[in-house]
Enzyme design. Structure first.
Site, PDB file in Angstrom:
ATOM      1  N   GLU A 129       0.845  -1.201   0.000  1.00  0.00           N
ATOM      2  CA  GLU A 129       0.000   0.000   0.000  1.00  0.00           C
ATOM      3  C   GLU A 129       0.872   1.240   0.000  1.00  0.00           C
ATOM      4  O   GLU A 129       1.894   1.265   0.697  1.00  0.00           O
ATOM      5  CB  GLU A 129      -0.830   0.054   1.290  1.00  0.00           C
ATOM      6  CG  GLU A 129      -1.651  -1.160   1.539  1.00  0.00           C
ATOM      7  CD  GLU A 129      -2.222  -1.172   2.964  1.00  0.00           C
ATOM      8  OE1 GLU A 129      -2.150  -0.149   3.661  1.00  0.00           O
ATOM      9  OE2 GLU A 129      -2.721  -2.233   3.354  1.00  0.00           O
ATOM     10  N   LYS A 131       2.367   4.490   1.252  1.00  0.00           N
ATOM     11  CA  LYS A 131       2.455   5.020   2.617  1.00  0.00           C
ATOM     12  C   LYS A 131       2.157   6.513   2.533  1.00  0.00           C
ATOM     13  O   LYS A 131       2.974   7.310   2.062  1.00  0.00           O
ATOM     14  CB  LYS A 131       3.858   4.770   3.175  1.00  0.00           C
ATOM     15  CG  LYS A 131       4.000   5.166   4.625  1.00  0.00           C
ATOM     16  CD  LYS A 131       5.325   4.633   5.172  1.00  0.00           C
ATOM     17  CE  LYS A 131       5.447   4.856   6.664  1.00  0.00           C
ATOM     18  NZ  LYS A 131       5.429   6.259   7.050  1.00  0.00           N
ATOM     19  N   ASP A 133       1.699  10.279   3.337  1.00  0.00           N
ATOM     20  CA  ASP A 133       2.432  11.176   4.213  1.00  0.00           C
ATOM     21  C   ASP A 133       1.470  12.202   4.807  1.00  0.00           C
ATOM     22  O   ASP A 133       1.355  13.324   4.331  1.00  0.00           O
ATOM     23  CB  ASP A 133       3.545  11.867   3.419  1.00  0.00           C
ATOM     24  CG  ASP A 133       4.606  12.428   4.328  1.00  0.00           C
ATOM     25  OD1 ASP A 133       4.542  12.156   5.542  1.00  0.00           O
ATOM     26  OD2 ASP A 133       5.483  13.152   3.834  1.00  0.00           O
ATOM     27  N   TYR A 267      -6.646   2.318   6.043  1.00  0.00           N
ATOM     28  CA  TYR A 267      -5.779   1.203   5.673  1.00  0.00           C
ATOM     29  C   TYR A 267      -5.791   0.034   6.651  1.00  0.00           C
ATOM     30  O   TYR A 267      -5.039  -0.907   6.492  1.00  0.00           O
ATOM     31  CB  TYR A 267      -4.345   1.687   5.463  1.00  0.00           C
ATOM     32  CG  TYR A 267      -3.734   2.463   6.605  1.00  0.00           C
ATOM     33  CD1 TYR A 267      -3.501   1.867   7.839  1.00  0.00           C
ATOM     34  CD2 TYR A 267      -3.375   3.799   6.439  1.00  0.00           C
ATOM     35  CE1 TYR A 267      -2.942   2.567   8.876  1.00  0.00           C
ATOM     36  CE2 TYR A 267      -2.811   4.518   7.482  1.00  0.00           C
ATOM     37  CZ  TYR A 267      -2.599   3.900   8.700  1.00  0.00           C
ATOM     38  OH  TYR A 267      -2.046   4.591   9.735  1.00  0.00           O
ATOM     39  N   LYS A 374      10.915   2.827   2.460  1.00  0.00           N
ATOM     40  CA  LYS A 374      10.914   4.292   2.404  1.00  0.00           C
ATOM     41  C   LYS A 374      11.613   4.795   1.142  1.00  0.00           C
ATOM     42  O   LYS A 374      12.703   4.363   0.816  1.00  0.00           O
ATOM     43  CB  LYS A 374      11.633   4.872   3.635  1.00  0.00           C
ATOM     44  CG  LYS A 374      10.920   4.593   4.942  1.00  0.00           C
ATOM     45  CD  LYS A 374       9.610   5.350   5.082  1.00  0.00           C
ATOM     46  CE  LYS A 374       9.777   6.797   5.414  1.00  0.00           C
ATOM     47  NZ  LYS A 374      10.009   7.083   6.813  1.00  0.00           N
ATOM     48  N   CYS A 468      21.796  44.543 -14.968  1.00  0.00           N
ATOM     49  CA  CYS A 468      21.942  43.178 -15.470  1.00  0.00           C
ATOM     50  C   CYS A 468      23.277  42.595 -14.990  1.00  0.00           C
ATOM     51  O   CYS A 468      24.323  43.229 -15.169  1.00  0.00           O
ATOM     52  CB  CYS A 468      21.910  43.185 -16.996  1.00  0.00           C
ATOM     53  SG  CYS A 468      22.412  41.607 -17.708  1.00  0.00           S
ATOM     54  N   CYS A 471      25.648  42.261 -18.455  1.00  0.00           N
ATOM     55  CA  CYS A 471      26.135  43.398 -19.252  1.00  0.00           C
ATOM     56  C   CYS A 471      25.993  44.732 -18.532  1.00  0.00           C
ATOM     57  O   CYS A 471      26.344  45.771 -19.076  1.00  0.00           O
ATOM     58  CB  CYS A 471      25.429  43.438 -20.602  1.00  0.00           C
ATOM     59  SG  CYS A 471      23.677  43.832 -20.437  1.00  0.00           S
ATOM     60  N   CYS A 486      16.552  42.416 -18.802  1.00  0.00           N
ATOM     61  CA  CYS A 486      17.685  43.180 -19.298  1.00  0.00           C
ATOM     62  C   CYS A 486      17.296  43.570 -20.728  1.00  0.00           C
ATOM     63  O   CYS A 486      17.066  42.690 -21.561  1.00  0.00           O
ATOM     64  CB  CYS A 486      18.943  42.308 -19.311  1.00  0.00           C
ATOM     65  SG  CYS A 486      20.227  42.991 -20.368  1.00  0.00           S
ATOM     66  N   CYS A 491      23.225  41.614 -25.098  1.00  0.00           N
ATOM     67  CA  CYS A 491      23.740  41.100 -23.810  1.00  0.00           C
ATOM     68  C   CYS A 491      24.314  39.699 -24.030  1.00  0.00           C
ATOM     69  O   CYS A 491      23.619  38.797 -24.500  1.00  0.00           O
ATOM     70  CB  CYS A 491      22.607  41.075 -22.791  1.00  0.00           C
ATOM     71  SG  CYS A 491      23.021  40.194 -21.277  1.00  0.00           S
TER      72      CYS A 491
HETATM   73  S1  IVH Z   1       0.025   0.570   8.722  1.00  0.00           S
HETATM   74  C1  IVH Z   1       1.243  -1.663  12.165  1.00  0.00           C
HETATM   75  N1  IVH Z   1      -0.440   1.535   6.359  1.00  0.00           N
HETATM   76  O1  IVH Z   1       2.870   5.354   8.622  1.00  0.00           O
HETATM   77  C2  IVH Z   1       0.746  -0.911  11.030  1.00  0.00           C
HETATM   78  N2  IVH Z   1       0.552   2.953   7.983  1.00  0.00           N
HETATM   79  O2  IVH Z   1       5.388   4.757   9.958  1.00  0.00           O
HETATM   80  C3  IVH Z   1       0.939   0.531  11.201  1.00  0.00           C
HETATM   81  N3  IVH Z   1       0.955   5.230   7.212  1.00  0.00           N
HETATM   82  O3  IVH Z   1       1.691   5.656  11.909  1.00  0.00           O
HETATM   83  C4  IVH Z   1       0.378   1.359  10.210  1.00  0.00           C
HETATM   84  N4  IVH Z   1       0.164   4.970   5.187  1.00  0.00           N
HETATM   85  O4  IVH Z   1       0.527   7.003  10.087  1.00  0.00           O
HETATM   86  C5  IVH Z   1       0.051   1.781   7.576  1.00  0.00           C
HETATM   87  N5  IVH Z   1      -0.927   2.306   4.215  1.00  0.00           N
HETATM   88  C6  IVH Z   1      -0.459   2.522   5.438  1.00  0.00           C
HETATM   89  C7  IVH Z   1       0.035   3.793   5.819  1.00  0.00           C
HETATM   90  C8  IVH Z   1       0.551   3.956   7.110  1.00  0.00           C
HETATM   91  C9  IVH Z   1       0.693   5.826   6.039  1.00  0.00           C
HETATM   92  C10 IVH Z   1       1.599   5.877   8.374  1.00  0.00           C
HETATM   93  C11 IVH Z   1       0.844   5.704   9.659  1.00  0.00           C
HETATM   94  C12 IVH Z   1       1.793   5.106  10.631  1.00  0.00           C
HETATM   95  C13 IVH Z   1       3.108   5.414   9.998  1.00  0.00           C
HETATM   96  C14 IVH Z   1       4.125   4.392  10.406  1.00  0.00           C
END
Ligand code: IVH
Length: 734
Positions: A129, A131, A133, A267, A374, A468, A471, A486, A491
């Site tokens: 999935e 992740k 932010d 999630y 990551k 400038c 020049c 300019c 130039c």
């Molecule tokens: S699972 C044990 N799934 O990432 C499972 N976390 O670094 C824990 N996050 O605190 C979370 N997308 O805020 C999971 N698809 C995703 C996520 C996700 C973002 C964040 C979440 C968690 C942090 C952990």
């Protein structure tokens, strides 16, 4: 006939009206919930905004007349209520864990090997999935209604942000359409299927209480908008969409939260309670409220269940059994993440089987059954050492940042763009500040803004130089424009940039001449502009003497210069560097005028008449050709043998090149003509009848026999939405 009514009759009548209002309120809420789901979760609205607003207005009027009908989960309560003084604390029944990180495919392999040893098998399925932010959030539902939303906090205790989370439109407030069963099993479940949907599972009911976990985020585009507004209002800017989302859900006044473009992906099914005690989601049957709720056995199934209930589950999730595929998926998203309108900082990999998850357990706060791959970060903080200014090919002065070197998104960055003086002042970026630098894909790094809390005394606001830097001519600024220029056309810096532009990709595309060689050629007086390149073949020996250029490279460059003489007219027009004439405009000019001579003798008005051109471009082109030095350069190109006429009948190149479309029936958003022009403008062909060569039939309402023909031939048929989706996929904006 009111006069004759006794008091009792009055009550009866009121009750009847009340009953009617109550029913209507429920009906409206269920309709609004349905349309919210279509709009905010599925991205596929069925009614216009105006019709939606009418439903809200009617509901609000009924609630005003009968305040006792207002419930906290009513959609009218999403717009934000009165300010709350403090956030309460929510104890999480089951702690919200964090994740261990992997920064490479190798580290993922090591995790997989450890996991395999632990459960003594390596053939387990994994769900990948994005992740997100943003900030983690846990929702608790009781009898199908949202009762609490809490931040992660320290994992054990979070802040109560229920009032604010209710303002996020895609978060379902109520999971049941009372009287119609759960929404998931009503309209929602029939909507277009996505990966994790578990069809026909036949859950009898919802658990009495359960928790859903996910991530609240702000879209990238929404973040830009919020910051632009804050800039205009003179308020401090948010550093990132994540900071902005976190700040927005912690607002004391939920009306402020409601005004922010927040969204969320869910999630994880946290814990659930069948009526007896708390359980983590681990599979099995439970008696729930008279029905049987079969709890999911896998994470994938849990996500499908959540999606069916109306939760927004990320559409880019995938399930794999092979680790190589998992690694491929993770690496594929390093680049692709830029295409999303929300930030992701990695991929979360989770063991799918909930029984195996339990078997594997956690070490401290980190589960062994999940890991975060990551991405290299795209933002970093570093010191702004200097603001330098360079001169563009049209004379624009472009400020840029010289930074203390820092690693961003896997590359070392020591320079970043700063746009223009207004932008620098709006963001209040000062030399000596710690600044946030951002890199996205191949784009030039940018300075997002200063970290004001780290500002040291003695910094000064930025002003553009008055002369400038190349020049020393006094710079000018046209009214209503952000850039300084300019004005000196001789130039040296401008001319070098123009030469680089001349040989560039979208122009004459002469390989082997980069910035360095362009500068050398200028500095040695070998060329003054692009047209002089065609005379270089007579100066081969001199070229061979130039720094580090061997005979072979010189011959290559000369051959490339020769080959460029055959470029289409549009490329030559781009190469000239006329203001406002990029690829699209140049192609239109070349097609309409057919040759350089006709264009050179056209007036600004004649040029402006062409579709999509207008007077600004018309005047810019006419002004360019009114100058003796430019006409003279065209003559030098002509005598060198550079192509100055448009090859008739040549198909345009574009993202739809090689595709043939037939448009039929009545479209809603575009006229048929507009659809056909769009196709042609981007390199596609438009046919009048469906044949084996037709790639797509775009079918609107009442498509007639062409649709039947397409079906008979097995040709792909797109409805208008599908067509617009295809255009969007290929980067064509409508
Ligand atoms: S699972 C044990 N799934 O990432 C499972 N976390 O670094 C824990 N996050 O605190 C979370 N997308 O805020 C999971 N698809 C995703 C996520 C996700 C973002 C964040 C979440 C968690 C942090 C952990």
């Amino acid at each position: 006939m009111r006069a004759t009514d006794a008091a009792g009759g009055e009550t009866v009548r009121e009750t009847a009206e009340y009953q009617h209002a109550k029913l209507r309120v429920e009906e409206l809420r269920s309709q609004i919930a349905y349309h919210d789901h279509r709009y905010f979760v599925l991205d596929s609205p069925e009614i216009s905004d105006a019709d939606y607003d009418r439903l809200i207005v009617e509901l609000r009027e009924l609630e005003e007349r009968h305040p006792e009908l207002i419930t906290p989960d009513s959609p009218t309560q999403r717009v934000g209520g009165a300010p709350v003084e403090t956030f309460g604390i929510v104890e999480h029944r089951v702690p919200l864990l964090s994740l261990a990180n992997a920064f490479s495919g190798e580290q993922l392999r090591a995790w997989h090997a450890r996991a395999s040893r632990l459960i003594e098998r390596s053939d387990f399925a994994m769900v990948c999935e994005p992740k997100i932010d943003g900030l983690a959030c846990a929702l608790v539902y009781e009898d199908g209604s949202l009762v609490t939303a809490a931040t992660r906090g320290d994992g054990m205790r979070g802040e109560n942000i229920t009032v604010n989370v209710r303002t996020i439109r895609s978060v379902p407030s109520a999971l049941r359409d009372k009287g119609q069963g759960t929404r998931g099993k009503g309209q929602g479940a029939r909507d277009k299927g996505q990966g994790a949907r578990d069809k026909g599972k036949g859950n009898g009911d919802l658990p009495a209480r359960f928790e859903v976990r996910g991530e609240i985020y702000m879209t990238k585009s929404g973040f830009e908008r919020v910051n632009a507004e804050r800039g205009e209002a003179g308020e401090p800017l948010f550093a990132s969409p994540r900071n902005s989302a976190a700040g927005s859900v912690r607002q004391k006044d939920s009306r402020v939260t409601a005004s922010r473009p927040l969204d969320a992906f869910w999630y994880q099914l946290g814990w659930w309670e069948a009526g007896g005690g708390t359980r983590e989601a681990r599979g099995g049957k439970r008696e729930v409220g008279g029905g049987i709720w079969r709890s999911p056995g896998t994470h994938w199934e849990a996500l499908g269940w959540l999606r069916d209930l109306g939760f927004k589950v990320n559409p880019n999730i995938q399930r794999f059994t092979s680790l190589d595929e998992v690694i491929g998926f993770c690496e594929g998203w390093v680049e692709k993440r830029e295409s999303l309108d929300y930030e992701i900082d990695g991929i979360v990999i989770k063991v799918d089987d909930l029984g195996l998850q339990r078997q594997m357990g956690a070490v401290g706060r980190e589960p062994r059954w999940a890991i975060a791959y990551k991405f290299p970060p795209t933002q970093a903080t570093t010191k702004l050492l200097q603001i330098a200014v360079n001169v563009g090919r049209t004379g624009t002065l472009n400020p840029f940042a010289i930074l203390e070197p820092v690693h961003v998104g896997g590359a070392k960055v020591q320079m970043a763009t700063l746009h223009n003086e207004d932008d620098i002042r709006r963001k209040d970026i000062r030399v000596g500040d710690m600044v946030i630098v951002q890199r996205a894909g191949d784009v030039i790094p940018q300075v997002v803004g200063p970290v004001l809390s780290l500002r040291v005394p003695g910094t000064r606001r930025f002003s553009m130089p008055k002369r400038c830097p190349s020049c020393k001519t006094e710079v000018v600024r046209n009214e209503g424009e952000a850039a300084y220029y300019c004005p000196n056309r001789q130039c040296p810096e401008q001319r070098t940039r123009l030469l680089e532009h001349f040989v560039g990709r979208g122009a004459m595309d002469i390989e082997g001449i980069g910035e360095q060689l362009a500068r050398l050629l200028m500095a040695r007086g070998l060329v003054r502009d692009g047209a002089d390149l065609y005379g270089l073949k007579d100066r081969r020996e001199e070229l061979i003497g130039i720094e580090r250029l061997g005979a072979k490279s010189v011959d290559n460059v000369l051959a490339n210069i020769e080959a460029s003489k055959r470029r289409p007219l549009a490329r030559v027009l781009v190469a000239l560097g006329i203001r406002h004439v990029g690829g699209e405009v140049a192609t239109a000019l070349a097609q309409q005028f057919g040759g350089m001579d006709a264009l050179m003798s056209a007036t600004a008005e004649q040029i402006a008449e062409l579709p999509g051109i207008g007077l600004v471009i018309g005047e810019s082109v006419a002004e360019f050709f009114s100058r003796a030095e430019n006409r003279e350069m065209v003559e030098r190109l002509r005598s060198a043998g550079v192509n100055l006429v448009e090859a008739r009948g040549a198909a345009r190149e574009g993202p739809l090149s090689g595709l043939t479309f037939v448009v039929t029936g009545r479209l809603e958003r575009l006229s048929r003509n507009e659809a056909e022009s769009l196709i042609k403008a981007h390199g596609g062909a438009v046919g009048s009848s469906v044949t084996k060569k037709t790639d797509y039939v775009v079918a609107g309402a009442e498509p007639g026999s062409k649709l039947a023909k397409a079906e008979a031939l097995g040709t792909a048929v797109l409805d208008e939405g599908g067509f617009l989706g295809l255009l969007a996929e290929r980067g064509i904006s409508v």
